[in-house]
Scaffold this active site. Structure first.
Site, PDB file in Angstrom:
ATOM      1  N   GLY A 166       0.826  -1.212   0.000  1.00 13.81           N
ATOM      2  CA  GLY A 166       0.000   0.000   0.000  1.00 13.81           C
ATOM      3  C   GLY A 166       0.858   1.258   0.000  1.00 13.81           C
TER       4      GLY A 166
ATOM      5  CB  VAL B   2       2.460   3.379   4.919  1.00 15.33           C
ATOM      6  CG1 VAL B   2       3.593   3.462   5.927  1.00 15.33           C
ATOM      7  CG2 VAL B   2       1.497   4.542   5.108  1.00 15.33           C
TER       8      VAL B   2
ATOM      9  CE1 TYR C  52      -8.704   3.271   9.467  1.00 17.06           C
ATOM     10  CE2 TYR C  52      -8.732   5.366  10.637  1.00 17.06           C
ATOM     11  CZ  TYR C  52      -8.060   4.434   9.868  1.00 17.06           C
ATOM     12  OH  TYR C  52      -6.758   4.660   9.491  1.00 17.06           O
TER      13      TYR C  52
ATOM     14  N   PRO D 185       0.179   8.457  12.542  1.00 14.72           N
ATOM     15  CG  PRO D 185       0.651   7.209  10.646  1.00 14.72           C
ATOM     16  CD  PRO D 185      -0.048   7.124  11.967  1.00 14.72           C
ATOM     17  CB  THR D 186      -0.941  14.046  10.498  1.00 17.68           C
ATOM     18  OG1 THR D 186       0.362  14.142   9.904  1.00 17.68           O
ATOM     19  CG2 THR D 186      -0.851  14.511  11.937  1.00 17.68           C
ATOM     20  CG  ASN D 187      -4.395  14.535   6.919  1.00 22.08           C
ATOM     21  OD1 ASN D 187      -5.490  14.011   6.821  1.00 22.08           O
ATOM     22  ND2 ASN D 187      -4.132  15.523   7.772  1.00 22.08           N
TER      23      ASN D 187
ATOM     24  CE  LYS E  67     -13.362  16.888  -7.734  1.00 22.10           C
ATOM     25  NZ  LYS E  67     -13.910  17.824  -6.756  1.00 22.10           N
TER      26      LYS E  67
ATOM     27  NE  ARG F  39      -8.308  18.517   7.923  1.00 25.10           N
ATOM     28  CZ  ARG F  39      -9.086  19.487   8.401  1.00 25.10           C
ATOM     29  NH1 ARG F  39      -8.557  20.569   8.934  1.00 25.10           N
ATOM     30  NH2 ARG F  39     -10.397  19.380   8.370  1.00 25.10           N
TER      31      ARG F  39
HETATM   32  P1  NDP Z   1      -3.349   1.366   1.910  1.00 23.22           P
HETATM   33  O1  NDP Z   1      -4.804   1.161   1.635  1.00 23.22           O
HETATM   34  O2  NDP Z   1      -2.514   1.950   0.832  1.00 23.22           O
HETATM   35  O3  NDP Z   1      -2.695   0.013   2.374  1.00 23.22           O
HETATM   36  C1  NDP Z   1      -3.334  -0.814   3.275  1.00 23.22           C
HETATM   37  C2  NDP Z   1      -3.039  -2.221   2.883  1.00 23.22           C
HETATM   38  O4  NDP Z   1      -3.726  -3.078   3.780  1.00 23.22           O
HETATM   39  C3  NDP Z   1      -3.494  -2.566   1.496  1.00 23.22           C
HETATM   40  O5  NDP Z   1      -2.375  -2.532   0.630  1.00 23.22           O
HETATM   41  C4  NDP Z   1      -4.094  -3.958   1.626  1.00 23.22           C
HETATM   42  O6  NDP Z   1      -3.397  -4.935   0.914  1.00 23.22           O
HETATM   43  C5  NDP Z   1      -3.920  -4.291   3.104  1.00 23.22           C
HETATM   44  N1  NDP Z   1      -5.116  -4.952   3.600  1.00 23.22           N
HETATM   45  C6  NDP Z   1      -6.377  -4.452   3.687  1.00 23.22           C
HETATM   46  N2  NDP Z   1      -7.217  -5.411   4.124  1.00 23.22           N
HETATM   47  C7  NDP Z   1      -6.462  -6.530   4.320  1.00 23.22           C
HETATM   48  C8  NDP Z   1      -6.749  -7.855   4.749  1.00 23.22           C
HETATM   49  N3  NDP Z   1      -7.999  -8.222   5.084  1.00 23.22           N
HETATM   50  N4  NDP Z   1      -5.731  -8.744   4.828  1.00 23.22           N
HETATM   51  C9  NDP Z   1      -4.480  -8.400   4.486  1.00 23.22           C
HETATM   52  N5  NDP Z   1      -4.135  -7.161   4.078  1.00 23.22           N
HETATM   53  C10 NDP Z   1      -5.126  -6.245   3.985  1.00 23.22           C
HETATM   54  O7  NDP Z   1      -3.253   2.209   3.238  1.00 23.22           O
HETATM   55  P2  NDP Z   1      -2.082   3.128   3.782  1.00 23.22           P
HETATM   56  O8  NDP Z   1      -0.762   2.641   3.327  1.00 23.22           O
HETATM   57  O9  NDP Z   1      -2.509   4.515   3.526  1.00 23.22           O
HETATM   58  O10 NDP Z   1      -2.239   2.884   5.335  1.00 23.22           O
HETATM   59  C11 NDP Z   1      -1.293   2.154   6.102  1.00 23.22           C
HETATM   60  C12 NDP Z   1      -1.664   2.319   7.562  1.00 23.22           C
HETATM   61  O11 NDP Z   1      -1.629   3.717   7.892  1.00 23.22           O
HETATM   62  C13 NDP Z   1      -3.074   1.846   7.872  1.00 23.22           C
HETATM   63  O12 NDP Z   1      -3.056   1.136   9.082  1.00 23.22           O
HETATM   64  C14 NDP Z   1      -3.877   3.141   8.006  1.00 23.22           C
HETATM   65  O13 NDP Z   1      -4.950   2.965   8.901  1.00 23.22           O
HETATM   66  C15 NDP Z   1      -2.837   4.091   8.534  1.00 23.22           C
HETATM   67  N6  NDP Z   1      -3.052   5.511   8.260  1.00 23.22           N
HETATM   68  C16 NDP Z   1      -3.217   5.983   6.972  1.00 23.22           C
HETATM   69  C17 NDP Z   1      -3.367   7.350   6.744  1.00 23.22           C
HETATM   70  C18 NDP Z   1      -3.466   7.919   5.354  1.00 23.22           C
HETATM   71  O14 NDP Z   1      -3.571   9.160   5.221  1.00 23.22           O
HETATM   72  N7  NDP Z   1      -3.433   7.110   4.298  1.00 23.22           N
HETATM   73  C19 NDP Z   1      -3.381   8.317   7.850  1.00 23.22           C
HETATM   74  C20 NDP Z   1      -3.126   7.723   9.142  1.00 23.22           C
HETATM   75  C21 NDP Z   1      -2.993   6.377   9.313  1.00 23.22           C
HETATM   76  P3  NDP Z   1      -3.625  -5.262  -0.668  1.00 23.22           P
HETATM   77  O15 NDP Z   1      -3.343  -3.976  -1.380  1.00 23.22           O
HETATM   78  O16 NDP Z   1      -2.620  -6.308  -0.945  1.00 23.22           O
HETATM   79  O17 NDP Z   1      -5.057  -5.673  -0.812  1.00 23.22           O
END
Ligand code: NDP
Length: 328
Positions: free
Chosen positions: A17, A19, A149, A176-178, A200, A221
């Site tokens: 994903g 991060v 969440y 983390p923040t945004n 967009k 933000r």
């Molecule tokens: P992403 O959506 O980019 O990545 C999350 C990953 O979680 C996905 O790649 C997905 O894998 C995996 N995932 C979801 N469901 C499942 C499951 N059931 N089993 C196994 N893997 C799963 O999110 P981010 O990288 O943005 O977020 C990373 C962390 O940071 C998260 O915990 C999020 O809550 C936190 N966060 C994010 C923020 C943001 O602004 N984005 C802000 C603050 C915190 P796959 O792609 O392989 O399906």
């Protein structure tokens, strides 16, 4: 460094994903043996949902059995923007509770030396006194739009303390923040503000239409670039050993208005048309400052954040190059 074990296996869930990809990039891009680079004897394993559905206890156990991690950075989560959260509070609560419970328990059963999980400043109490800091996570209910969440994420902190108390586990969390950067979700409906606006603006350029931003553009933000955030995770993994979480962010006074973000996107995309603000749309909270004082006191004031415009340009360049394969 605190990873003494020369055969450390670091398992990163959610490893493909936003991060997870950033950690993958940084650990390979930084010089070997440096503070944020790969160290000899470390094996980094990045897994996604196709390796194991972490909502399922059996698949989670099998994943841990297969890789035998000594350290875990647990990023996997059901993540989404405001509207997806509002429509699916139960799914966010249930999926994230199952994922976190399975991962922490498998880590305990496999005697993992350290787990870092991930909260978010958006899980803090809606009425928390600004600035947000690590002591205020549980001091009141979260905003009603994302309570599923938020409660699931808050329970990570509760579980970390309970695992330490009952079993002496070294589990902690980052807040983390945004976040923004390459590999984000650029969906027009279900994404966070920066990737949504980049998409967009890109379409407005292609179609010769105005670039319309929802709201007045005045809210502020704190945005953190995923590559900077990756360094913080690597720091926390190697140098931080406490159950209490740490906020990962730029400083409170480095917050940026949505208008500035939009103008920066216009420059990065090379959009020459009209930028408009749809003031009939709600703005959300004006400001929700979070303190990064704890982080800076520990990681060191010399820690260098990437300038916002340059991080944004890298993100836009990545999006344009990968438009056909990006999450849109
Ligand atoms: P992403 O959506 O980019 O990545 C999350 C990953 O979680 C996905 O790649 C997905 O894998 C995996 N995932 C979801 N469901 C499942 C499951 N059931 N089993 C196994 N893997 C799963 O999110 P981010 O990288 O943005 O977020 C990373 C962390 O940071 C998260 O915990 C999020 O809550 C936190 N966060 C994010 C923020 C943001 O602004 N984005 C802000 C603050 C915190 P796959 O792609 O392989 O399906």
């Amino acid at each position: 460094w605190l990873i003494q074990d020369m055969s450390a296996v670091i398992l990163v869930t959610g490893g493909h994903g936003l991060v997870g990809s950033a950690i993958q990039h940084v650990i390979n891009a930084e010089p070997i043996g440096s503070r944020f680079g790969r160290h000899g004897g470390e094996r980094w394993v990045f897994v996604g949902s196709s390796d194991a559905d972490l909502r399922d206890a059996r698949q989670t156990k099998e994943l841990f059995h297969q890789y035998k991690p000594t350290h875990v950075i647990h990023l996997a989560a059901l993540v989404g923007g405001l509207f997806k959260n509002m429509k699916h509070n139960l799914s966010f609560l249930r999926d994230n509770t199952l994922i976190n419970s399975n991962v922490l328990h498998a880590a305990h059963e496999h005697n993992v030396q350290k787990v870092i999980s991930c909260l978010s400043t958006c899980v803090f109490p809606d009425a928390a006194q600004p600035p947000l800091d690590e002591s205020k996570i549980h001091l009141g209910p979260p905003h009603q739009s994302n309570y599923g969440y938020a409660y699931a994420k808050r329970m990570i902190d509760v579980a970390n303390h309970a695992y330490k108390e009952e079993f002496g586990c070294n589990f902690t969390a980052a807040i983390p923040t945004n976040i923004f950067g390459p590999h984000d979700n650029f969906d027009l409906e279900d994404s966070h503000v920066i990737p949504g606006l980049i998409h967009k603006c890109y379409l407005a350029k292609q179609n010769n239409t105005p670039f319309v931003v929802a709201g007045t553009g005045t809210p502020l933000r704190q945005f953190v670039y995923s590559h900077d955030l990756a360094k913080m995770f690597i720091w926390q993994l190697r140098e931080y050993n406490d159950v209490e979480p740490v906020i990962f962010s730029v400083a409170e006074d480095e917050d940026i208005s949505i208008r500035c973000v939009a103008e920066s996107i216009v420059r990065a995309v090379g959009f020459k048309g009209e930028l408009k603000f749809d003031t009939s749309k709600a703005d959300g909270q004006y400001r929700k400052p979070a303190s990064n004082a704890k982080l800076m006191s520990l990681i060191g004031e010399s820690f260098a954040f990437t300038p916002f415009d340059s991080a944004l340009q890298d993100t836009v360049d990545w999006f344009v190059r990968n438009y056909d394969n990006a999450r849109t």
